[in-house]
Design an enzyme around this catalytic site. Structure first.
Site, PDB file in Angstrom:
ATOM      1  N   THR A 237      -1.579   4.349   3.388  1.00  0.00           N
ATOM      2  CA  THR A 237      -2.194   5.159   2.276  1.00  0.00           C
ATOM      3  C   THR A 237      -2.208   6.635   2.494  1.00  0.00           C
ATOM      4  O   THR A 237      -1.546   7.490   1.812  1.00  0.00           O
ATOM      5  CB  THR A 237      -3.504   4.448   1.750  1.00  0.00           C
ATOM      6  OG1 THR A 237      -3.492   3.085   1.426  1.00  0.00           O
ATOM      7  CG2 THR A 237      -4.244   5.112   0.563  1.00  0.00           C
TER       8      THR A 237
ATOM      9  N   HIS B 270      -4.174  -1.830  -4.962  1.00  0.00           N
ATOM     10  CA  HIS B 270      -3.942  -3.312  -5.332  1.00  0.00           C
ATOM     11  C   HIS B 270      -4.870  -4.161  -5.095  1.00  0.00           C
ATOM     12  O   HIS B 270      -5.804  -3.675  -4.433  1.00  0.00           O
ATOM     13  CB  HIS B 270      -2.579  -3.637  -4.527  1.00  0.00           C
ATOM     14  CG  HIS B 270      -2.644  -3.396  -3.095  1.00  0.00           C
ATOM     15  ND1 HIS B 270      -3.560  -4.545  -2.394  1.00  0.00           N
ATOM     16  CD2 HIS B 270      -2.187  -2.786  -2.142  1.00  0.00           C
ATOM     17  CE1 HIS B 270      -3.375  -3.961  -1.099  1.00  0.00           C
ATOM     18  NE2 HIS B 270      -2.648  -2.999  -1.036  1.00  0.00           N
TER      19      HIS B 270
ATOM     20  N   SER C 109       0.925  -1.314  -0.116  1.00  0.00           N
ATOM     21  CA  SER C 109      -0.084  -0.046  -0.030  1.00  0.00           C
ATOM     22  C   SER C 109       0.881   1.318   0.208  1.00  0.00           C
ATOM     23  O   SER C 109       0.290   2.299  -0.533  1.00  0.00           O
ATOM     24  CB  SER C 109      -0.832  -0.010   1.223  1.00  0.00           C
ATOM     25  OG  SER C 109      -1.948  -0.972   1.039  1.00  0.00           O
TER      26      SER C 109
ATOM     27  N   ASP D 233      -8.881  -4.248   2.561  1.00  0.00           N
ATOM     28  CA  ASP D 233      -7.571  -5.018   2.406  1.00  0.00           C
ATOM     29  C   ASP D 233      -7.466  -5.757   3.796  1.00  0.00           C
ATOM     30  O   ASP D 233      -6.969  -6.841   3.690  1.00  0.00           O
ATOM     31  CB  ASP D 233      -6.458  -3.952   2.588  1.00  0.00           C
ATOM     32  CG  ASP D 233      -5.185  -4.353   2.589  1.00  0.00           C
ATOM     33  OD1 ASP D 233      -4.603  -5.265   1.524  1.00  0.00           O
ATOM     34  OD2 ASP D 233      -4.453  -4.114   3.606  1.00  0.00           O
TER      35      ASP D 233
ATOM     36  N   HIS E 202      -6.852  -9.767   3.894  1.00  0.00           N
ATOM     37  CA  HIS E 202      -5.625 -10.432   4.273  1.00  0.00           C
ATOM     38  C   HIS E 202      -5.967 -11.595   5.280  1.00  0.00           C
ATOM     39  O   HIS E 202      -5.250 -12.625   5.402  1.00  0.00           O
ATOM     40  CB  HIS E 202      -4.728  -9.641   5.196  1.00  0.00           C
ATOM     41  CG  HIS E 202      -3.653  -8.609   4.429  1.00  0.00           C
ATOM     42  ND1 HIS E 202      -2.492  -8.758   3.589  1.00  0.00           N
ATOM     43  CD2 HIS E 202      -3.950  -7.363   4.189  1.00  0.00           C
ATOM     44  CE1 HIS E 202      -2.122  -8.094   3.100  1.00  0.00           C
ATOM     45  NE2 HIS E 202      -2.912  -6.807   3.517  1.00  0.00           N
TER      46      HIS E 202
HETATM   47 ZN   LIG Z   1      -2.683  -4.876   2.268  1.00  0.00          ZN
END
Ligand SMILES: [Zn+2]
Length: 449
Positions: A155, A314, A102, A271, A275
């Site tokens: 981010t 991503h 990130s 995200d 994960h």
């Molecule tokens: Zn991540």
């Protein structure tokens, strides 16, 4: 980083159709009205960039089926379907390979520069690069961030700060003091000491710690930290719409500046769920992000001088819709799970009736193999128990995962407003930044030659 031990909030039961009764439009969308006929300027005065962290194409697809009304024949479109314009590659600087983290992706999206994984607003030679936020400030514009992670996470950090490592959380928090950012909203109280908060106040910041205080703000500057670290999973707080409220407040406060603004909004925890291969929390976070996108979309309708660009940094987890040779994906089963799997694990491990609690929260009866699987995990620890619940949900719903990390597939780009055509077709994440930067009032050229 794999998310573990997500903070317990509550296990209030909710109807499995709750999300249908409270669709993403409840908070955000008002009817599309006369505003669409207003003339649209060629260049934007304001820029809103929204990032769904880890939100690869399978996430927006899964979300479409997840939020679909089962009582109609059609599959209802989402806000993402409405705004889709292109795709973007996400790789970091070439020596790092193809799969980004990130920090490198956000540096690319904020400055147009490829760098190494972990780098915050610096290039591969560890030199600071100018971000769109800094350039906007130089031109008298206002800037803001609104996120669901801690505000100093990778981010937002790459938009506001410069550091050789995303892990230097305290340094990054401290650096925010000198960015003149007008609106900082998210989690992360643990990184802001009382001394640091005092310093922010001395610089004219209002400091708030409860989302309800957003309503009373009349003007910037504001530092709002609503959790010790990240905000609670949206799936556990279905009506809170915290990111939407952050976004709405940020837009209201920032639009006071006649020179315009740049706002970053991040659905940070998509995200984190990826994960953990946690489809239930992932869909909750997608709903949270979609709500915030609708708030921004509505703002663009009312303020046609605003460009809205949405993308992901991503893909996370290698999510797939259908798995293990089965041609199916059971979105109803996922909608029926009543709280995040980590919350289910905490409740189960505190109780003698753990099988009953897990079955009730999942919305289906465990079979013998699943009971044995969880009984074995129960002897280990809470994280392993949570993982096993996630595996059961994924197996039953035919949700596939290829990784607990990131993957290198291209991500989608969504845009509306003046100059949104710049973002059509295939592009690189650095092109997204360079195009946005080229639209700043007096900055026609690439600022990082
Ligand atoms: Zn991540």
């Amino acid at each position: 980083m794999i998310l573990k031990n997500k903070k317990w909030s509550c296990l209030l039961p909710f109807l499995s159709l709750g999300l249908l009764l409270f669709p993403s439009s409840t908070f955000a969308a008002k009817p599309i009205t006369q505003l669409e006929s207003q003339p649209v300027p060629a260049r934007p005065k304001n820029i809103i960039i929204m990032i769904g962290d880890g939100m690869g194409p399978a996430y927006t697809t899964a979300y479409r089926y997840y939020q679909d009304n089962p009582d109609t024949e059609n599959i209802e479109h989402t806000v993402f379907d409405r705004l889709l314009v292109g795709m973007s590659s996400t790789h970091p600087t070439k020596s790092e390979g193809i799969v980004t983290d990130s920090a490198a992706a956000a540096t690319a999206l904020s400055s147009g520069i490829k760098t190494y994984n972990g780098a915050i607003g610096i290039n591969k030679h560890k030199q600071a690069v100018r971000s769109i936020m800094q350039l906007a400030k130089q031109q008298g514009m206002s800037t803001g961030i609104a996120v669901t992670s801690q505000v100093n996470h990778a981010t937002p950090a790459a938009f506001l700060s410069h550091n050789e490592s995303r892990r230097n959380y305290d340094e990054i928090a401290l650096s925010y003091l000198h960015t003149d950012t007008d609106v900082i909203l998210g989690g992360g109280q643990q990184y802001f000491s009382s001394e640091l908060i005092e310093q922010f106040k001395n610089k004219g910041y209002q400091y708030i710690t409860d989302v309800s205080e957003l309503n009373s703000l009349k003007q910037a500057k504001v530092l709002g930290l609503f959790a010790d670290k990240e905000l609670p999973w949206a799936i556990n707080e279905k009506k809170a719409h915290k990111l939407s409220r952050e976004t709405q407040t940020a837009l209201t406060l920032l639009s006071n500046n006649p020179k315009g603004f740049v706002l970053l909004v991040e659905g940070s925890l998509i995200d984190w769920a990826g994960h953990s291969n946690d489809i239930v929390s992932a869909m909750g976070e997608m709903n949270e992000f979609a709500n915030a996108v609708e708030v921004a979309e509505q703002f663009v309708r009312q303020h046609p001088e605003t460009l809205l660009v949405i993308t992901a940094d991503h893909n996370t987890g290698g999510l797939s819709i259908g798995a293990n040779d089965v041609y199916a994906w059971n979105s109803a089963l996922i909608r029926g799970v009543q709280s995040s799997p980590d919350n289910i694990a905490i409740a189960a491990l505190e109780s003698h009736d753990w099988q009953d609690i897990v079955s009730k929260q999942l919305g289906f009866k465990l079979n013998e193999a699943e009971i044995n699987q969880l009984a074995a995990a129960k002897k280990e620890n809470q994280d392993i128990f949570t993982d096993e619940i996630n595996k059961i949900i994924s197996r039953r719903s035919h949700t596939g995962w290829t990784s607990h990390g990131h993957t290198g597939v291209d991500v989608q780009v969504f845009a509306t407003g003046p100059s949104s055509a710049l973002f059509h077709g295939h592009q690189d994440n650095t092109d997204i930044a360079n195009n946005m930067i080229s639209l700043l009032p007096t900055n026609q050229n690439n600022p990082n030659p």
